[in-house]
Motif scaffolding. Structure first.
Motif, PDB file in Angstrom:
ATOM      1  N   LEU A  11      47.910  79.311  71.189  1.00  0.00           N
ATOM      2  CA  LEU A  11      48.430  80.672  71.103  1.00  0.00           C
ATOM      3  C   LEU A  11      49.406  80.736  69.947  1.00  0.00           C
ATOM      4  O   LEU A  11      50.272  79.868  69.820  1.00  0.00           O
ATOM      5  N   THR A  12      49.280  81.749  69.121  1.00  0.00           N
ATOM      6  CA  THR A  12      50.209  81.949  68.015  1.00  0.00           C
ATOM      7  C   THR A  12      50.777  83.355  68.113  1.00  0.00           C
ATOM      8  O   THR A  12      50.019  84.331  68.128  1.00  0.00           O
ATOM      9  N   ASP A  13      52.107  83.456  68.194  1.00  0.00           N
ATOM     10  CA  ASP A  13      52.773  84.755  68.225  1.00  0.00           C
ATOM     11  C   ASP A  13      52.584  85.407  66.855  1.00  0.00           C
ATOM     12  O   ASP A  13      52.914  84.814  65.827  1.00  0.00           O
ATOM     13  N   LEU A  14      52.051  86.611  66.834  1.00  0.00           N
ATOM     14  CA  LEU A  14      51.744  87.277  65.571  1.00  0.00           C
ATOM     15  C   LEU A  14      52.993  87.748  64.831  1.00  0.00           C
ATOM     16  O   LEU A  14      52.949  87.979  63.623  1.00  0.00           O
ATOM     17  N   HIS A  15      54.110  87.873  65.528  1.00  0.00           N
ATOM     18  CA  HIS A  15      55.341  88.337  64.887  1.00  0.00           C
ATOM     19  C   HIS A  15      56.229  87.174  64.454  1.00  0.00           C
ATOM     20  O   HIS A  15      56.630  87.077  63.307  1.00  0.00           O
ATOM     21  N   SER A  16      56.524  86.264  65.378  1.00  0.00           N
ATOM     22  CA  SER A  16      57.478  85.183  65.074  1.00  0.00           C
ATOM     23  C   SER A  16      56.801  83.909  64.582  1.00  0.00           C
ATOM     24  O   SER A  16      57.457  83.043  64.017  1.00  0.00           O
ATOM     25  N   GLY A  17      55.507  83.748  64.851  1.00  0.00           N
ATOM     26  CA  GLY A  17      54.812  82.531  64.454  1.00  0.00           C
ATOM     27  C   GLY A  17      54.952  81.398  65.451  1.00  0.00           C
ATOM     28  O   GLY A  17      54.483  80.291  65.202  1.00  0.00           O
ATOM     29  N   ALA A  18      55.599  81.631  66.596  1.00  0.00           N
ATOM     30  CA  ALA A  18      55.738  80.596  67.629  1.00  0.00           C
ATOM     31  C   ALA A  18      54.353  80.170  68.108  1.00  0.00           C
ATOM     32  O   ALA A  18      53.437  80.985  68.227  1.00  0.00           O
ATOM     33  N   VAL A  19      54.201  78.872  68.379  1.00  0.00           N
ATOM     34  CA  VAL A  19      52.902  78.314  68.759  1.00  0.00           C
ATOM     35  C   VAL A  19      53.015  77.593  70.095  1.00  0.00           C
ATOM     36  O   VAL A  19      54.002  76.902  70.355  1.00  0.00           O
ATOM     37  N   ALA A  20      52.000  77.761  70.936  1.00  0.00           N
ATOM     38  CA  ALA A  20      51.903  77.032  72.199  1.00  0.00           C
ATOM     39  C   ALA A  20      50.494  76.463  72.295  1.00  0.00           C
ATOM     40  O   ALA A  20      49.512  77.168  72.049  1.00  0.00           O
ATOM     41  N   ASP A  21      50.382  75.177  72.618  1.00  0.00           N
ATOM     42  CA  ASP A  21      49.092  74.500  72.758  1.00  0.00           C
ATOM     43  C   ASP A  21      48.915  73.998  74.183  1.00  0.00           C
ATOM     44  O   ASP A  21      49.878  73.624  74.846  1.00  0.00           O
ATOM     45  N   ARG A  22      47.654  73.959  74.620  1.00  0.00           N
ATOM     46  CA  ARG A  22      47.343  73.364  75.910  1.00  0.00           C
ATOM     47  C   ARG A  22      45.977  72.714  75.797  1.00  0.00           C
ATOM     48  O   ARG A  22      45.031  73.281  75.269  1.00  0.00           O
ATOM     49  N   SER A  23      45.867  71.493  76.289  1.00  0.00           N
ATOM     50  CA  SER A  23      44.602  70.762  76.180  1.00  0.00           C
ATOM     51  C   SER A  23      43.594  71.271  77.203  1.00  0.00           C
ATOM     52  O   SER A  23      43.948  71.748  78.279  1.00  0.00           O
ATOM     53  N   ALA A  24      42.328  71.171  76.836  1.00  0.00           N
ATOM     54  CA  ALA A  24      41.220  71.560  77.696  1.00  0.00           C
ATOM     55  C   ALA A  24      40.022  70.705  77.324  1.00  0.00           C
ATOM     56  O   ALA A  24      40.088  69.898  76.391  1.00  0.00           O
TER      57      ALA A  24
ATOM     58  N   MET B 223      59.558  79.503  75.649  1.00  0.00           N
ATOM     59  CA  MET B 223      59.491  80.932  75.917  1.00  0.00           C
ATOM     60  C   MET B 223      58.060  81.476  75.867  1.00  0.00           C
ATOM     61  O   MET B 223      57.793  82.559  76.363  1.00  0.00           O
ATOM     62  N   LEU B 224      57.152  80.717  75.259  1.00  0.00           N
ATOM     63  CA  LEU B 224      55.736  81.095  75.208  1.00  0.00           C
ATOM     64  C   LEU B 224      54.928  79.884  75.656  1.00  0.00           C
ATOM     65  O   LEU B 224      55.098  78.793  75.130  1.00  0.00           O
ATOM     66  N   ASP B 225      54.081  80.073  76.639  1.00  0.00           N
ATOM     67  CA  ASP B 225      53.285  78.963  77.161  1.00  0.00           C
ATOM     68  C   ASP B 225      51.947  79.521  77.645  1.00  0.00           C
ATOM     69  O   ASP B 225      51.759  80.733  77.722  1.00  0.00           O
ATOM     70  N   LEU B 226      51.024  78.633  77.958  1.00  0.00           N
ATOM     71  CA  LEU B 226      49.739  79.053  78.492  1.00  0.00           C
ATOM     72  C   LEU B 226      49.176  77.985  79.419  1.00  0.00           C
ATOM     73  O   LEU B 226      49.518  76.813  79.309  1.00  0.00           O
ATOM     74  N   ASN B 227      48.344  78.426  80.332  1.00  0.00           N
ATOM     75  CA  ASN B 227      47.573  77.544  81.203  1.00  0.00           C
ATOM     76  C   ASN B 227      46.099  77.836  80.942  1.00  0.00           C
ATOM     77  O   ASN B 227      45.711  78.994  80.807  1.00  0.00           O
ATOM     78  N   VAL B 228      45.294  76.775  80.890  1.00  0.00           N
ATOM     79  CA  VAL B 228      43.864  76.918  80.647  1.00  0.00           C
ATOM     80  C   VAL B 228      43.125  76.272  81.809  1.00  0.00           C
ATOM     81  O   VAL B 228      43.288  75.085  82.069  1.00  0.00           O
ATOM     82  N   LEU B 229      42.314  77.062  82.499  1.00  0.00           N
ATOM     83  CA  LEU B 229      41.531  76.580  83.639  1.00  0.00           C
ATOM     84  C   LEU B 229      40.054  76.733  83.315  1.00  0.00           C
ATOM     85  O   LEU B 229      39.580  77.844  83.061  1.00  0.00           O
ATOM     86  N   HIS B 230      39.323  75.632  83.308  1.00  0.00           N
ATOM     87  CA  HIS B 230      37.885  75.658  83.011  1.00  0.00           C
ATOM     88  C   HIS B 230      37.142  76.184  84.226  1.00  0.00           C
ATOM     89  O   HIS B 230      37.377  75.733  85.341  1.00  0.00           O
ATOM     90  N   ASP B 231      36.246  77.153  84.007  1.00  0.00           N
ATOM     91  CA  ASP B 231      35.443  77.669  85.110  1.00  0.00           C
ATOM     92  C   ASP B 231      34.422  76.619  85.517  1.00  0.00           C
ATOM     93  O   ASP B 231      33.845  75.937  84.674  1.00  0.00           O
ATOM     94  N   ARG B 232      34.190  76.502  86.819  1.00  0.00           N
ATOM     95  CA  ARG B 232      33.342  75.415  87.324  1.00  0.00           C
ATOM     96  C   ARG B 232      31.904  75.827  87.589  1.00  0.00           C
ATOM     97  O   ARG B 232      31.040  74.979  87.691  1.00  0.00           O
ATOM     98  N   ALA B 233      31.643  77.096  87.774  1.00  0.00           N
ATOM     99  CA  ALA B 233      30.285  77.499  88.107  1.00  0.00           C
ATOM    100  C   ALA B 233      29.864  78.661  87.238  1.00  0.00           C
ATOM    101  O   ALA B 233      30.372  79.758  87.424  1.00  0.00           O
TER     102      ALA B 233
END
Length: 144
Positions: A124-137, A31-41
């Motif tokens: 990402l950590t939800d400040l209310h529920s504590g749910a965590v989502a990680d994404r490698s970069a 229910m909580l996710d993230l995408n991480v895109l590294h800027d190239r320039a």
């Protein structure tokens, strides 16, 4: 009699298996996710104090029906400081059922700049529920 209609039995089994698969996929959906895109320039920016900055586009995906407040952090790079462009602090608003895009800078201080590329994780950590989502970069020291 159902045993006289093997094709009907096969269709019922196929539909039941499809529905079961959809139920499992729906129940295991994050229910909580993230995408991480590294800027190239530029890949990395050398700072005047000797530190190094990498810029990223972070997309916060909130699949719940309510808005959330989440905190963003970087794991795997000692001394790293995270800055969200255009706001104070690292708390992000995640709109209900929406994808929120943020520009983020990760800074390594002068004494902690890595010599080679380092695998890090945006968390990402939800400040209310504590749910965590990680994404490698990757933190790339290409600007020195």
């Amino acid at each position: 009699m159902w045993y006289r209609r093997p094709r009907l039995v096969a269709y019922v089994l196929i539909i039941a298996a499809t529905l079961a698969g959809m139920a499992v996929a729906g129940a295991s959906r994050r229910m909580l996710d993230l995408n991480v895109l590294h800027d190239r320039a530029p890949v990395a920016v050398a700072l005047s104090d000797g530190g190094l900055r990498n810029d990223y586009t972070v997309k916060v995906i909130n699949r719940e029906g309510a808005a959330r407040r989440v905190a963003l952090s970087v794991v795997g790079l000692s001394g790293a400081v995270v800055e969200v462009q255009g706001q104070d602090g690292v708390d992000l608003a995640a709109a209900a059922g929406d994808v929120t895009t943020n520009r983020v800078a990760a800074r390594a201080p002068a004494g902690a700049v890595p010599a080679d590329t380092v695998a890090v994780a945006a968390r990402l950590t939800d400040l209310h529920s504590g749910a965590v989502a990680d994404r490698s970069a990757m933190f790339i020291p290409g600007g020195r």
